[in-house]
Design an enzyme around this catalytic site. Structure first.
Site, PDB file in Angstrom:
ATOM      1  N   PHE A 161       7.028 -25.243  45.819  1.00  0.00           N
ATOM      2  CA  PHE A 161       8.031 -25.756  47.230  1.00  0.00           C
ATOM      3  C   PHE A 161       7.050 -26.324  48.102  1.00  0.00           C
ATOM      4  O   PHE A 161       7.706 -27.213  49.080  1.00  0.00           O
ATOM      5  CB  PHE A 161       8.546 -24.670  47.558  1.00  0.00           C
ATOM      6  CG  PHE A 161       7.543 -23.612  48.221  1.00  0.00           C
ATOM      7  CD1 PHE A 161       7.279 -23.782  49.619  1.00  0.00           C
ATOM      8  CD2 PHE A 161       7.191 -22.540  48.006  1.00  0.00           C
ATOM      9  CE1 PHE A 161       6.625 -23.207  50.718  1.00  0.00           C
ATOM     10  CE2 PHE A 161       6.392 -21.746  48.503  1.00  0.00           C
ATOM     11  CZ  PHE A 161       6.035 -22.242  49.894  1.00  0.00           C
ATOM     12  N   LYS A 185      10.910 -31.207  37.081  1.00  0.00           N
ATOM     13  CA  LYS A 185      11.654 -30.238  37.785  1.00  0.00           C
ATOM     14  C   LYS A 185      11.115 -30.048  39.089  1.00  0.00           C
ATOM     15  O   LYS A 185      10.028 -29.130  39.173  1.00  0.00           O
ATOM     16  CB  LYS A 185      11.671 -28.971  36.821  1.00  0.00           C
ATOM     17  CG  LYS A 185      12.576 -27.961  37.186  1.00  0.00           C
ATOM     18  CD  LYS A 185      12.050 -26.635  36.748  1.00  0.00           C
ATOM     19  CE  LYS A 185      11.497 -25.964  37.780  1.00  0.00           C
ATOM     20  NZ  LYS A 185      12.027 -25.724  39.203  1.00  0.00           N
ATOM     21  N   GLU A 188      13.325 -25.532  43.042  1.00  0.00           N
ATOM     22  CA  GLU A 188      14.528 -25.043  43.326  1.00  0.00           C
ATOM     23  C   GLU A 188      14.440 -24.924  44.943  1.00  0.00           C
ATOM     24  O   GLU A 188      15.687 -24.605  45.255  1.00  0.00           O
ATOM     25  CB  GLU A 188      14.947 -23.772  42.623  1.00  0.00           C
ATOM     26  CG  GLU A 188      14.631 -22.643  42.821  1.00  0.00           C
ATOM     27  CD  GLU A 188      13.185 -22.290  42.166  1.00  0.00           C
ATOM     28  OE1 GLU A 188      12.388 -23.318  41.669  1.00  0.00           O
ATOM     29  OE2 GLU A 188      12.904 -21.204  41.578  1.00  0.00           O
ATOM     30  N   SER A 238       1.929 -20.679  41.697  1.00  0.00           N
ATOM     31  CA  SER A 238       1.054 -19.725  41.916  1.00  0.00           C
ATOM     32  C   SER A 238       0.303 -19.342  40.424  1.00  0.00           C
ATOM     33  O   SER A 238       0.719 -19.745  39.374  1.00  0.00           O
ATOM     34  CB  SER A 238       2.002 -18.519  42.265  1.00  0.00           C
ATOM     35  OG  SER A 238       2.954 -18.332  41.366  1.00  0.00           O
ATOM     36  N   CYS A 293      -2.068 -25.040  49.234  1.00  0.00           N
ATOM     37  CA  CYS A 293      -3.109 -24.386  48.517  1.00  0.00           C
ATOM     38  C   CYS A 293      -4.529 -24.639  48.617  1.00  0.00           C
ATOM     39  O   CYS A 293      -5.504 -24.190  48.281  1.00  0.00           O
ATOM     40  CB  CYS A 293      -2.923 -24.916  46.999  1.00  0.00           C
ATOM     41  SG  CYS A 293      -3.348 -26.842  46.898  1.00  0.00           S
ATOM     42  N   GLU A 397      -3.149 -13.574  47.635  1.00  0.00           N
ATOM     43  CA  GLU A 397      -3.217 -15.200  48.434  1.00  0.00           C
ATOM     44  C   GLU A 397      -1.844 -14.806  49.312  1.00  0.00           C
ATOM     45  O   GLU A 397      -0.734 -14.412  48.780  1.00  0.00           O
ATOM     46  CB  GLU A 397      -2.596 -16.125  47.306  1.00  0.00           C
ATOM     47  CG  GLU A 397      -2.434 -17.568  48.127  1.00  0.00           C
ATOM     48  CD  GLU A 397      -1.918 -18.654  47.247  1.00  0.00           C
ATOM     49  OE1 GLU A 397      -1.199 -18.191  46.012  1.00  0.00           O
ATOM     50  OE2 GLU A 397      -2.196 -19.745  47.262  1.00  0.00           O
TER      51      GLU A 397
END
Ligand code: NAD
Length: 507
Positions: A161, A185, A188, A238, A293, A397
């Site tokens: 995301f 993809k 979402e 992740s 990240c 994290e």
């Protein structure tokens, strides 16, 4: 089944169609999940959750488009991307407002997100050059050898995301430039930016079926991973999911590049320039509300840096304004909301646990309030000091606006602390010593290193080269490794015995 958790729907929702074989499709389904505007908590769209049947349709479209697209000359493929880039530039500001609205990052951060994505397109526009390969005459007498790169077929990309524009564009521009067809993809949580960008790609003249968009969560990903016609998977997300994607994709015979999570260390030497270092570390830790990240999530203050740079950092962080990012560019805060109410609760809980385990809060953003948006998913910037080994904040994290601070006596022990992490995405040092910088870049166990640069995220022409649990696979995303990932090599060894009739040497 709907996975909606916040039922309030005060804003008009936007449609979120799929894009398959050149058509925008609305599937009738009660299997949806909501997209929020994190600034206000409002639901702005409902995403359909696709499964096997939709993936079959997308793969069939991509497979049918492959023969013609892969035979299209690279320069012609590049021309579509040139036109796309031009169309994005024309709508740049408006697309950025859309990114801020569905993600919560500030307008300036959204501009960075889209700009970095466009740079991937610019790199992919050089595909005729990038596909050129090696050749050698006379590998033996009268025998020549040359290699060529050919596309793989149908490839798929699965995005997180946190960069709604850039991360999907780490994948599809280079993949299609190489002659593959693609199924994207998006996350979402932020599906609207990809839909908007691909509308411009369609306008740029991309033939139908070359790029398809599917939406959904785990079921959709599983259908992609297991589909026998998909040759390669690019994943970013992740670490637990990245590992699963790598293992499952490999089990189903696919080429996989799978980028995972991170915990990046920023070392502050006592000789670091105070003002620039404080600013750089603030940007590294709290840019995009820490949802990067490459965020600098753990600072190690070495020797006296705890008494010079750290207080300056605390001062600059205390002056940060948190607020709504779904506003015009001139009304933007320094930091926006995090992606969801669940993520906010998780970050607050981790800080609270860390505090119970002995950490000291130098700046506490847990109770921040934004007056005109009481339902927004806000956490203020938080700095946590005095962390001992084993504290939960040193292990997990956090992926939010939380900076951990550790202390060490010297560079040697600081490098050892950083190298104990199982992740290895990025690491940075702030110093005015060339010798310390050299020692650090040589010894630190991370794939992207910054020297007086807090977020050493690589640009499109270099690989995004995470190590350890931050990457699973062999060929990284971006740059020449990206081209190698999306192509297979063929090496041709040739020898000719006779001259044909009519050749002047034929006698
Ligand atoms: P995520 O792993 O939850 O989701 C990423 C993608 O995987 C989404 O498209 C999601 O639909 C799908 N997914 C989620 N759970 C799944 C499951 N169990 N099985 C199959 N698919 C699943 O990640 P996120 O929360 O969207 O993004 C944040 C994470 O991404 C952070 O850990 C961050 O460090 C990482 N990230 C890494 C990089 C990098 O280059 N290493 C870049 C950006 C983000």
């Amino acid at each position: 089944m709907s996975t909606a958790t916040i039922p309030t729907q005060t804003a008009k929702t936007e449609p979120c169609p799929l894009y398959i074989n050149g058509e925008w499709k609305h599937i009738a389904s009660d299997q949806t999940t909501p997209v929020h505007n994190p600034s206000t908590g409002e639901v702005i769209a409902q995403v359909p959750l696709c499964g096997n049947d939709v993936i079959d349709q997308a793969v069939a479209a991509a497979e049918a488009a492959f023969p013609a697209w892969s035979e299209t000359p690279p320069a012609e493929r590049a021309r579509v991307l040139f036109r796309f880039r031009h169309l994005v530039e024309a709508e740049f500001d408006d697309i950025c407002l859309g990114i801020s609205r569905e993600h919560g990052k500030t307008y300036a951060e959204a501009k960075g997100d889209l700009q970095r994505g466009l740079e991937q397109t610019e790199y992919a526009c050089g595909i005729p050059n990038l596909l050129m390969t090696d050749s050698l005459e006379n590998v033996a007498r009268g025998i020549d050898c040359d290699s060529i790169r050919q596309p793989l077929g149908v490839c798929a990309g699965i995005a997180p995301f946190n960069f709604p524009a850039m991360v999907p564009m780490w994948m599809w521009p280079l993949a299609i430039a190489c002659g593959n067809t693609f199924i994207m993809k998006p996350s979402e949580k932020v599906p609207l930016t990809t839909n908007r960008l691909i509308k411009l790609l369609e306008k740029a003249g991309l033939p139908k079926g070359v790029l398809n968009i599917v939406h959904g969560g785990r079921d959709c990903v599983d259908a992609l991973l297991k589909h026998p016609k998909i040759k390669a998977i690019s994943f970013v997300g992740s670490t637990p999911v990245a590992r699963y994607i790598y293992e499952t994709g490999a089990k189903y015979g696919k080429r996989v590049q799978s980028a995972g999570g991170a915990k990046n260390f920023v070392l502050i030497m006592p000789d670091a320039e105070v003002e620039h270092s404080a600013q750089g570390i603030k940007d590294a830790a709290f840019g995009c509300a820490g949802e990067r990240c490459m965020a600098g999530s753990t600072a190690i203050a070495i020797g006296n840096a705890g008494k010079t740079v750290l207080p300056a950092l605390v001062d600059v962080v205390k002056s940060m304004k948190v607020g709504r990012t779904d506003r015009p560019p001139q009304q933007q805060p320094h930091m926006g909301a995090v992606i969801s109410s669940q993520h906010k609760a998780r970050v607050v809980d981790l800080v609270t646990q860390g505090e119970k385990q002995g950490a000291k809060l130098l700046v506490d953003g847990r109770n921040v309030k934004v007056d005109d948006a009481p339902e927004g998913f806000y956490i203020g910037p938080t700095i946590v000091d005095n962390l001992q080994d084993g504290n939960i904040l040193t292990k997990e994290e956090v992926f939010g606006p939380v900076l951990n601070v550790l202390h060490s006596n010297d560079l040697e022990s600081a490098i050892q602390i950083a190298n104990r992490s199982s992740y290895g995405n990025g690491a940075a040092i702030f110093t005015s010593s060339g010798k310390a910088a050299r020692e650090f870049r040589h010894r630190v166990q991370a794939g992207m290193v910054g020297i007086n640069v807090g977020v050493p995220a690589t640009l499109a022409y270099f690989p995004f080269s995470g190590w350890g649990d931050s990457f699973f696979g062999d060929l990284h995303i971006q740059g020449k490794e990206g081209v190698a990932f999306y192509t297979k090599q063929k090496v041709i060894t040739s020898r000719w015995f006779n001259f044909g009739e009519g050749d002047i040497w034929a006698k």
